[in-house]
Write an enzyme that holds these catalytic residues in place. Structure first.
Site, PDB file in Angstrom:
ATOM      1  N   HIS A   1       5.452  11.949  -2.510  1.00  0.00           N
ATOM      2  CA  HIS A   1       6.147  11.503  -1.300  1.00  0.00           C
ATOM      3  C   HIS A   1       7.303  10.549  -1.597  1.00  0.00           C
ATOM      4  CE1 HIS A   1       2.239  12.340   1.120  1.00  0.00           C
ATOM      5  NE2 HIS A   1       2.865  13.433   0.756  1.00  0.00           N
TER       6      HIS A   1
ATOM      7  N   GLU B   1      -9.131   7.897  -1.557  1.00  0.00           N
ATOM      8  CA  GLU B   1      -8.993   9.306  -1.163  1.00  0.00           C
ATOM      9  C   GLU B   1      -8.498  10.121  -2.345  1.00  0.00           C
ATOM     10  OE1 GLU B   1      -6.507   9.813   2.303  1.00  0.00           O
ATOM     11  OE2 GLU B   1      -5.906  11.826   1.673  1.00  0.00           O
TER      12      GLU B   1
ATOM     13  N   GLU C   1      -0.449   6.963  -2.006  1.00  0.00           N
ATOM     14  CA  GLU C   1      -0.427   6.117  -0.806  1.00  0.00           C
ATOM     15  C   GLU C   1      -1.170   4.805  -1.022  1.00  0.00           C
ATOM     16  OE1 GLU C   1      -1.892   8.524   2.452  1.00  0.00           O
ATOM     17  OE2 GLU C   1      -0.702  10.231   1.770  1.00  0.00           O
TER      18      GLU C   1
ATOM     19  N   LYS D   1      -5.032   7.638   9.742  1.00  0.00           N
ATOM     20  CA  LYS D   1      -3.886   7.316   8.887  1.00  0.00           C
ATOM     21  C   LYS D   1      -2.689   8.109   9.375  1.00  0.00           C
ATOM     22  CE  LYS D   1      -3.953  10.303   4.767  1.00  0.00           C
ATOM     23  NZ  LYS D   1      -3.643  10.312   3.334  1.00  0.00           N
TER      24      LYS D   1
ATOM     25  N   SER E   1       1.927  17.485  -0.519  1.00  0.00           N
ATOM     26  CA  SER E   1       0.902  17.559  -1.571  1.00  0.00           C
ATOM     27  C   SER E   1      -0.273  18.362  -1.010  1.00  0.00           C
ATOM     28  CB  SER E   1       0.459  16.155  -1.987  1.00  0.00           C
ATOM     29  OG  SER E   1      -0.158  15.470  -0.921  1.00  0.00           O
TER      30      SER E   1
ATOM     31  N   GLU F   1       6.602   8.931   4.176  1.00  0.00           N
ATOM     32  CA  GLU F   1       5.737   8.443   5.255  1.00  0.00           C
ATOM     33  C   GLU F   1       6.145   7.050   5.721  1.00  0.00           C
ATOM     34  OE1 GLU F   1       1.637   9.049   4.091  1.00  0.00           O
ATOM     35  OE2 GLU F   1       1.885  11.225   4.204  1.00  0.00           O
TER      36      GLU F   1
ATOM     37  N   LYS G   1      -7.400  16.934   8.765  1.00  0.00           N
ATOM     38  CA  LYS G   1      -6.020  17.335   9.072  1.00  0.00           C
ATOM     39  C   LYS G   1      -6.072  18.653   9.846  1.00  0.00           C
ATOM     40  CE  LYS G   1      -3.720  15.431   4.945  1.00  0.00           C
ATOM     41  NZ  LYS G   1      -3.467  15.703   3.505  1.00  0.00           N
TER      42      LYS G   1
HETATM   43  P1  PGA Z   1       0.521  15.690   2.555  1.00  0.00           P
HETATM   44  O1  PGA Z   1       0.022  14.250   2.155  1.00  0.00           O
HETATM   45  O2  PGA Z   1       0.640  15.766   4.028  1.00  0.00           O
HETATM   46  O3  PGA Z   1       1.842  15.794   1.831  1.00  0.00           O
HETATM   47  O4  PGA Z   1      -0.488  16.655   2.004  1.00  0.00           O
HETATM   48  C1  PGA Z   1      -0.938  13.547   2.891  1.00  0.00           C
HETATM   49  C2  PGA Z   1      -2.191  13.355   2.099  1.00  0.00           C
HETATM   50  O5  PGA Z   1      -2.295  13.775   0.915  1.00  0.00           O
HETATM   51  O6  PGA Z   1      -3.135  12.795   2.632  1.00  0.00           O
HETATM   52 ZN    ZN Z   2      -4.473  12.897   0.790  1.00  0.00          ZN
END
Ligand code: PGA
Ligand code: ZN
Length: 424
Positions: free
Chosen positions: A153, A281, A162, A384, A40, A203, A333
């Protein structure tokens, strides 16, 4: 001094190719890192270079990124001191020359960037978290464990991506991890008993079909009790809605109907009233800046509002979010921005503005555990990394056990202090 850099194509947790890099120094030490990959993904993320050759890995090969490292990066970096992280990252960004990192590929740049840091840490005999964080690195993050997967996911009908549990009441990281793992196992038996599917999402969380999104919270609440924990004090909830995924033309398609940003905000307010939720989030889409500001003004005093697709770990977008009070926390990230230096800059910018940071994996992961060290090095207090199951997820949580052990009496678990706005 950097002597050799080797890159290769390996597989990630979804069975798709990704980049792995090894950096060798003249003192014989080596650093190795692998690059994660999202599903995503935000529209404003740095570009992950894929070959597009349909005959290999459905077009997802990364031979071009590997070749870019071998042909365009190695020669330029050999001879640098591995400790010159900022100069090395800047050099790669200069070679790339684009804002999107589309020339070399963010996956190429990040693989080298992280491997350089690991080689430098090994060279001076320090754990990565100490090398990056110095003597003050001692805060173990709350593990934000995604035990029920939906959205992009999972193949289920659940919209929210999530459903995380945060064991804020535990006295130590080790005990926090244990409680999360016990709730995970309890959730499995709760699902079984109700005849719901116990197959897993990307995940490692369960991915059943459910009548509503709130039903997931009810099931997890039951599992928390069954495992012997108190909801709201020992364990609280956090959600990653990933709302960009169901946003189109100004409206959200949620639970089978069309909703405005205002209606979504009302829904979140009610959810925060009904359940002990500490963090939302991506509650709104990556372009809905005004919706974000309104929601943060309305419930940001009691819950964390985290920008993932909104900020994409990009200092420019984070700066706008700080100015417009669009959120009060940043999801971090490493591959969204594409280098270690810029990741650390993003965290610094957020922290200086009083924004919290949550270090994060991607849904496509590897055995690489860099983000666990980064969470402690930055003292961000939250990590996370998916469910407390499956090796791609557990690798990070296990690395934190080793770090806690190394810190011994100096270790402090972030616990409830990670969510100062939350009132139970
Ligand atoms: P993604 O999902 O790694 O598929 O982007 C993780 C998130 O959205 O936090
Ligand atoms: Zn996210």
């Amino acid at each position: 001094t950097i002597e050799v850099i080797v890159a290769r194509e390996i597989l990630d947790s979804r069975g798709n190719p990704t980049v792995e890099v090894e950096v060798g120094l003249d003192d014989g030490t080596v650093g190795r890192a692998a690059v994660p990959s999202g599903a995503s993904t935000g529209a404003f993320e740095a570009i992950e270079l894929r070959d597009g050759d349909a005959d290999r890995y459905l077009g997802k090969g990364v031979e071009k990124a590997v070749a870019n490292i071998e042909d365009r990066i190695v020669d330029q970096l050999v001879g640098y001191e591995a400790s010159e992280q900022r100069l090395i990252d800047q050099k790669m960004l200069d070679i790339d020359g684009t804002d999107s990192r589309s020339e070399l590929g963010a996956n190429a740049i990040l693989g080298v960037s992280l491997a350089v840091a690991k080689a430098a840490a090994n060279s001076v005999g320090l754990s990565l978290f100490r090398y990056l964080g110095g003597p003050n690195a001692h805060l173990l993050p709350v593990p934000m464990m995604n035990i029920l997967n939906g959205g992009a996911h999972a193949d289920s009908n659940v919209d929210i991506q999530e459903f995380m549990i945060a064991p804020i009441g535990a006295p130590s990281y080790r005990e926090a991890l244990r409680s999360g793992a016990e709730v995970y196992q309890a959730l499995k038996s709760v699902l079984r008993k109700q005849g719901l599917a116990t197959g897993l999402g990307d995940e490692g969380g369960f991915a059943p079909d459910l009548p509503t999104n709130a039903a997931a919270l009810d099931l997890i609440a039951e599992a928390v009790g069954k495992a012997g924990y108190r909801l709201g004090t020992d364990i609280v909830f956090a959600l990653d809605v990933a709302a960009t995924e169901f946003f189109d033309n100004g409206t959200y398609t949620f639970e089978g109907s069309t909703k405005s940003p205002e209606e979504m905000s009302e829904y979140y307010t009610k959810l925060a009233d009904d359940y002990p939720i500490v963090s939302f989030e991506d509650p709104l889409a990556e372009d809905d800046w005004s919706g974000w500001s309104t929601l943060t003004a309305s419930i940001g005093d009691r819950v964390q509002i985290v920008g993932d697709d909104l900020f994409v770990t990009n200092p420019q977008r984070i700066a706008r979010g700080i100015a417009e009070r669009s959120a009060n926390a940043v999801l971090v990230k490493v591959n969204q921005i594409g280098s270690l230096t810029e990741t650390l800059d993003a965290v610094d910018l957020a922290h200086r503005a009083g924004f919290r940071c949550m270090m994060s994996h991607r849904s496509g992961e590897t055995e690489d555990t860099t983000i666990a060290d980064l969470a402690v090095a930055t003292g961000c207090g939250q990590l996370k990394a998916g469910a407390p199951a499956r090796s791609d997820r557990v690798a990070k949580y296990n690395q934190l056990l080793r770090i806690e052990e190394e810190l011994a009496d100096a270790a402090r678990y972030a616990g409830a202090g990670a969510f100062p706005r939350y009132r139970s």
